[in-house]
Design an enzyme around this catalytic site. Structure first.
Site, PDB file in Angstrom:
ATOM      1  N   ARG A   1      -6.406   3.176  -2.233  1.00 32.99           N
ATOM      2  CA  ARG A   1      -6.097   2.505  -3.502  1.00 32.99           C
ATOM      3  C   ARG A   1      -6.291   0.999  -3.371  1.00 32.99           C
ATOM      4  NH1 ARG A   1      -2.685   4.448  -7.280  1.00 32.99           N
ATOM      5  NH2 ARG A   1      -1.680   2.428  -7.495  1.00 32.99           N
ATOM      6  N   ARG A  30     -12.229  -6.205   0.812  1.00 39.84           N
ATOM      7  CA  ARG A  30     -13.332  -7.034   0.330  1.00 39.84           C
ATOM      8  C   ARG A  30     -13.878  -7.939   1.417  1.00 39.84           C
ATOM      9  NH1 ARG A  30     -10.342  -8.004  -4.394  1.00 39.84           N
ATOM     10  NH2 ARG A  30     -10.774  -6.384  -5.905  1.00 39.84           N
ATOM     11  N   ARG A  78       9.291  10.069  -4.374  1.00 43.52           N
ATOM     12  CA  ARG A  78       9.912   8.800  -4.004  1.00 43.52           C
ATOM     13  C   ARG A  78      10.494   8.209  -5.269  1.00 43.52           C
ATOM     14  NH1 ARG A  78      11.746   7.812   0.599  1.00 43.52           N
ATOM     15  NH2 ARG A  78      11.268   5.579   0.755  1.00 43.52           N
ATOM     16  N   ARG A  82       9.032  -5.405  -2.462  1.00 35.60           N
ATOM     17  CA  ARG A  82       8.392  -6.520  -3.171  1.00 35.60           C
ATOM     18  C   ARG A  82       9.366  -7.164  -4.147  1.00 35.60           C
ATOM     19  NH1 ARG A  82       3.707  -2.678  -5.973  1.00 35.60           N
ATOM     20  NH2 ARG A  82       5.136  -1.055  -6.648  1.00 35.60           N
ATOM     21  N   GLU A 104      12.535  -4.699  -5.397  1.00 33.81           N
ATOM     22  CA  GLU A 104      12.244  -3.260  -5.506  1.00 33.81           C
ATOM     23  C   GLU A 104      12.568  -2.562  -4.188  1.00 33.81           C
ATOM     24  OE1 GLU A 104       8.406  -2.391  -7.259  1.00 33.81           O
ATOM     25  OE2 GLU A 104       8.220  -0.566  -6.063  1.00 33.81           O
ATOM     26  N   TYR A 156      -0.824  10.656  -8.156  1.00 34.21           N
ATOM     27  CA  TYR A 156      -0.558   9.216  -8.136  1.00 34.21           C
ATOM     28  C   TYR A 156      -1.532   8.519  -9.104  1.00 34.21           C
ATOM     29  CZ  TYR A 156       0.603   4.866  -5.515  1.00 34.21           C
ATOM     30  OH  TYR A 156       1.028   3.626  -5.115  1.00 34.21           O
ATOM     31  N   ASP A 160      -2.795   5.971 -12.033  1.00 33.93           N
ATOM     32  CA  ASP A 160      -2.527   4.697 -12.697  1.00 33.93           C
ATOM     33  C   ASP A 160      -2.502   4.949 -14.204  1.00 33.93           C
ATOM     34  OD1 ASP A 160      -2.372   3.205 -10.381  1.00 33.93           O
ATOM     35  OD2 ASP A 160      -4.523   2.850 -10.314  1.00 33.93           O
TER      36      ASP A 160
HETATM   37  N1  UDP Z   1       0.425  -1.167   0.908  1.00 34.59           N
HETATM   38  C1  UDP Z   1       0.875  -1.811   2.059  1.00 34.59           C
HETATM   39  N2  UDP Z   1       1.133  -3.155   2.026  1.00 34.59           N
HETATM   40  C2  UDP Z   1       0.995  -3.884   0.902  1.00 34.59           C
HETATM   41  C3  UDP Z   1       0.544  -3.248  -0.279  1.00 34.59           C
HETATM   42  C4  UDP Z   1       0.289  -1.879  -0.244  1.00 34.59           C
HETATM   43  O1  UDP Z   1       1.042  -1.166   3.093  1.00 34.59           O
HETATM   44  O2  UDP Z   1       1.270  -5.106   0.933  1.00 34.59           O
HETATM   45  C5  UDP Z   1       0.130   0.284   0.979  1.00 34.59           C
HETATM   46  C6  UDP Z   1       1.399   1.115   0.744  1.00 34.59           C
HETATM   47  O3  UDP Z   1       1.317   2.288   1.511  1.00 34.59           O
HETATM   48  C7  UDP Z   1       1.306   1.418  -0.736  1.00 34.59           C
HETATM   49  C8  UDP Z   1      -0.199   1.625  -0.920  1.00 34.59           C
HETATM   50  O4  UDP Z   1      -0.789   0.657  -0.033  1.00 34.59           O
HETATM   51  O5  UDP Z   1       2.055   2.557  -1.096  1.00 34.59           O
HETATM   52  C9  UDP Z   1      -0.708   1.441  -2.325  1.00 34.59           C
HETATM   53  O6  UDP Z   1      -0.361   0.150  -2.790  1.00 34.59           O
HETATM   54  P1  UDP Z   1      -0.286  -0.231  -4.354  1.00 34.59           P
HETATM   55  O7  UDP Z   1      -0.121  -1.695  -4.435  1.00 34.59           O
HETATM   56  O8  UDP Z   1      -1.441   0.407  -5.040  1.00 34.59           O
HETATM   57  O9  UDP Z   1       1.071   0.507  -4.759  1.00 34.59           O
HETATM   58  P2  UDP Z   1       1.838   0.655  -6.188  1.00 34.59           P
HETATM   59  O10 UDP Z   1       1.722  -0.670  -6.896  1.00 34.59           O
HETATM   60  O11 UDP Z   1       1.227   1.814  -6.915  1.00 34.59           O
HETATM   61  O12 UDP Z   1       3.260   0.938  -5.744  1.00 34.59           O
END
Ligand code: UDP
Length: 376
Positions: A174, A178, A252, A283, A308, A356, A358
């Site tokens: 996901r 880059r 979760r 976060r 969160e 999962y 979006d």
């Molecule tokens: N992830 C991580 N570190 C980060 C951001 C994301 O390890 O700083 C991993 C983590 O396993 C997460 C997945 O990448 O569940 C997908 O991240 P995304 O930001 O897409 O998660 P969402 O916003 O859907 O919770």
């Protein structure tokens, strides 16, 4: 609206898109929503004091590469052009995600050029044998072990409550990787937040003479007391629909701690990920940054932040993320087989399909199933 042709259960983004599409095809739709208002987990509340649009269930940024989906949502709202950036806090320093040239150069104190990045990552990743078969192997192949350990491993353990070796590679896919300084978190340039707020999207989707909405209705209770043979589009959790007869699927859940702070700008951006094990949250959101066009709100002397905390789902919690493991797939197949036996039932959305998705993927799936139902 007296007669009803179809029942839609759940007024989230999937349910509202299904309802609207069916209504425009002339069907009379009753939407039943468990909560007090539509919007599902995209629902927001506007803070009376500051005017900040607070994302009650965590940050939602609409982004898509799907033409039909973008066209569809733009019939109802105009997006503000916000482009999502995510920062990461690790070991007392702030870094720029996504996984790319900026992060590598910042972390290692280098000045690599795009063409030099692949060889550098390959060296950091070591020698892997064959295709990555799990989350950890995939992540290391993307960015090497030191970056994986700093930015991914502990965040993922917090987010999913398990060792990343036991998670599928699809989850880390996901995240964009880059070989450039592009800091846009999503690869979709069609992106933004509705200028009039997310709630207006749902109000407008449901604003059609063929749609009736009833809130505070628990479908699982309602169907026990109401006789009907109508087709049902259901978007709640699929395990709940069948009374958890094969046991609950692993979900979760999240806990949010929201706080008002008397400062105009607390962290300088909308989302900062805390990637280490030193704090229990994943976060911090600061919602005013989603509306840079709202000058008064931006300048307001207070702000609203939200920490969160991921947690294991237990009965009574809201399910947020399906946990994709071999065991959960087996259980899901049992529930899907039950659903397939019900001729008048379509199950969809993130909770219904246990995928999962979006927001844009949910809209895309909803358009497809509703149009298919109507014979296009
Ligand atoms: N992830 C991580 N570190 C980060 C951001 C994301 O390890 O700083 C991993 C983590 O396993 C997460 C997945 O990448 O569940 C997908 O991240 P995304 O930001 O897409 O998660 P969402 O916003 O859907 O919770």
């Amino acid at each position: 609206m007296q007669e009803i042709d179809i029942i839609v259960v759940g007024a989230g983004i999937w349910g509202c898109t299904v309802a609207r599409t069916l209504a425009e095809k002339g069907r009379k739709v009753l939407v039943l929503e468990r909560r007090a208002a539509p919007g599902g987990n995209v629902r927001c509340e506007t803070d009376a004091e500051s005017g900040i649009e607070v994302h009650t269930y965590g940050s939602h940024i609409f982004h898509t590469h799907l033409d039909d989906v973008w066209e569809f949502v733009n019939r109802f709202v105009t997006f503000n052009g916000y482009q999502h950036k995510v920062l990461a806090r690790y070991n007392g320093k702030t870094y720029f995600l996504p996984l790319g040239l900026t992060l590598v150069n910042q972390f290692y104190g280098l000045d690599l050029k795009p063409s030099e990045l692949p060889a550098f990552i390959a060296k950091e990743a070591g020698t892997a044998h064959g295709e990555p078969s799990n989350f950890e192997e995939q992540a290391i192949s993307f960015i090497g072990r030191p970056l994986y350990e700093a930015f991914i491993r502990e965040y993922t353990r917090k987010q999913w409550g398990m060792d990343p070796k036991n998670l599928p590679a699809s989850i880390i896919k996901r995240l964009p990787v880059r070989a450039s300084y592009d800091l846009n978190y999503y690869p979709d340039y069609r992106q933004g937040i509705p200028l009039t707020g997310y709630n207006s999207l749902f109000e407008r989707l449901l604003d059609h003479p063929n749609i009736a909405l009833e809130c505070n209705v628990d479908w699982l209770e309602w169907r026990r007391t109401t006789n009907h043979e109508l087709p049902v589009f259901y978007s709640g959790p699929i395990d709940a629909l069948f009374g958890y007869k094969y046991g609950p699927l692993p979900w979760r859940s999240l806990r949010f701690e929201t706080e008002r702070i008397d400062v105009a700008d607390w962290q300088g951006t909308s989302v900062v990920n805390y990637t280490g094990a030193d704090v229990p949250f994943t976060r911090i959101h600061e919602f005013k940054h989603y509306h840079p066009e709202q000058k008064d709100v931006m300048a307001h002397p207070s702000t609203i932040i939200c920490r969160e905390y991921p947690k294991t789902w237990t009965p009574g919690d809201e399910p947020y993320y399906p946990v994709d493991t071999p065991a959960s797939r087996e259980k899901l197949a049992l529930y899907q087989a039950e659903a397939a036996k019900c001729p008048n039932l379509v199950v969809g959305g993130r909770l219904g399909e246990y995928k999962y998705y979006d927001m844009d993927q949910s809209v895309g799936r909803a358009l497809a199933v509703a149009l298919q139902f109507c014979g296009r």
